[in-house]
Design a protein around this motif. Structure first.
Motif, mmCIF file in Angstrom:
data_model
loop_
_atom_site.group_PDB
_atom_site.id
_atom_site.type_symbol
_atom_site.label_atom_id
_atom_site.label_comp_id
_atom_site.label_asym_id
_atom_site.label_seq_id
_atom_site.Cartn_x
_atom_site.Cartn_y
_atom_site.Cartn_z
ATOM 1 N N GLU A 1 0.836 -1.204 0.000
ATOM 2 C CA GLU A 1 0.000 0.000 0.000
ATOM 3 C C GLU A 1 0.865 1.245 0.000
ATOM 4 O O GLU A 1 0.543 2.238 -0.648
ATOM 5 C CB GLU A 1 -0.921 0.015 1.211
ATOM 6 N N ARG A 2 1.965 1.191 0.729
ATOM 7 C CA ARG A 2 2.881 2.337 0.798
ATOM 8 C C ARG A 2 3.448 2.663 -0.592
ATOM 9 O O ARG A 2 3.531 3.827 -0.979
ATOM 10 C CB ARG A 2 4.001 2.008 1.772
ATOM 11 N N MET A 3 3.827 1.636 -1.345
ATOM 12 C CA MET A 3 4.370 1.859 -2.683
ATOM 13 C C MET A 3 3.284 2.355 -3.636
ATOM 14 O O MET A 3 3.532 3.224 -4.463
ATOM 15 C CB MET A 3 5.002 0.576 -3.234
ATOM 16 N N LEU A 4 2.083 1.800 -3.517
ATOM 17 C CA LEU A 4 0.978 2.275 -4.355
ATOM 18 C C LEU A 4 0.673 3.741 -4.063
ATOM 19 O O LEU A 4 0.426 4.527 -4.987
ATOM 20 C CB LEU A 4 -0.270 1.417 -4.134
ATOM 21 N N ASP A 5 0.705 4.102 -2.794
ATOM 22 C CA ASP A 5 0.470 5.494 -2.419
ATOM 23 C C ASP A 5 1.566 6.400 -2.984
ATOM 24 O O ASP A 5 1.280 7.482 -3.489
ATOM 25 C CB ASP A 5 0.384 5.624 -0.902
ATOM 26 N N GLY B 1 -10.252 9.613 -7.179
ATOM 27 C CA GLY B 1 -10.835 8.499 -7.937
ATOM 28 C C GLY B 1 -9.772 7.656 -8.618
ATOM 29 O O GLY B 1 -9.862 6.424 -8.637
ATOM 30 N N GLU B 2 -8.776 8.320 -9.172
ATOM 31 C CA GLU B 2 -7.686 7.595 -9.833
ATOM 32 C C GLU B 2 -6.828 6.831 -8.819
ATOM 33 O O GLU B 2 -6.387 5.716 -9.092
ATOM 34 C CB GLU B 2 -6.827 8.576 -10.633
ATOM 35 N N ARG B 3 -6.625 7.429 -7.650
ATOM 36 C CA ARG B 3 -5.875 6.734 -6.580
ATOM 37 C C ARG B 3 -6.639 5.486 -6.149
ATOM 38 O O ARG B 3 -6.061 4.423 -5.975
ATOM 39 C CB ARG B 3 -5.681 7.660 -5.380
ATOM 40 N N VAL C 1 -7.395 -0.467 -6.192
ATOM 41 C CA VAL C 1 -8.216 -1.616 -6.589
ATOM 42 C C VAL C 1 -7.386 -2.564 -7.446
ATOM 43 O O VAL C 1 -7.415 -3.777 -7.251
ATOM 44 C CB VAL C 1 -9.488 -1.151 -7.335
ATOM 45 N N LEU C 2 -6.628 -2.014 -8.371
ATOM 46 C CA LEU C 2 -5.768 -2.855 -9.209
ATOM 47 C C LEU C 2 -4.732 -3.590 -8.366
ATOM 48 O O LEU C 2 -4.461 -4.771 -8.596
ATOM 49 C CB LEU C 2 -5.070 -2.014 -10.281
ATOM 50 N N GLY D 1 -4.785 -10.330 -4.569
ATOM 51 C CA GLY D 1 -5.751 -11.391 -4.334
ATOM 52 C C GLY D 1 -6.449 -11.293 -2.993
ATOM 53 O O GLY D 1 -6.879 -12.277 -2.433
ATOM 54 N N GLY D 2 -6.549 -10.082 -2.478
ATOM 55 C CA GLY D 2 -7.188 -9.915 -1.175
ATOM 56 C C GLY D 2 -7.915 -8.608 -1.096
ATOM 57 O O GLY D 2 -8.297 -8.039 -2.094
ATOM 58 N N SER D 3 -8.070 -8.146 0.132
ATOM 59 C CA SER D 3 -8.715 -6.857 0.337
ATOM 60 C C SER D 3 -7.722 -5.912 0.973
ATOM 61 O O SER D 3 -6.750 -6.321 1.577
ATOM 62 C CB SER D 3 -9.947 -7.008 1.230
#
Length: 67
Positions: free
Chosen positions: A25-29, A40-42, A47-48, A54-56
């Motif tokens: 999550e840190r890298m995605l952020d 919305g794009e974030r 989601v991707l 494979g989780g939530s």
């Protein structure tokens, strides 16, 4: 892009080519900030990332609370 997100060029390349570990999550952020994505794009980027993982992701709850 890698430098703006605070990650190595090699790691960014592996993420981009889906060859490496699933980004945290840190890298995605960090990527979302570097790309200057709106909320919305974030959310879509997260989601991707969740689909690939494979989780939530707890991130969806946090963004929903802001709205």
């Amino acid at each position: 892009m890698a430098a703006l997100a605070g990650m190595s060029v090699d790691y960014y390349g592996r993420i981009e080519q889906r060859r490496g570990p699933v980004p945290s999550e840190r890298m995605l952020d960090a990527l979302a900030r570097a790309l200057r994505r709106n909320q919305g794009e974030r959310d879509h980027l997260f989601v991707l990332g969740v689909r690939r993982r494979g989780g939530s992701c707890g991130r969806r709850t946090v963004t929903s609370a802001r709205r």
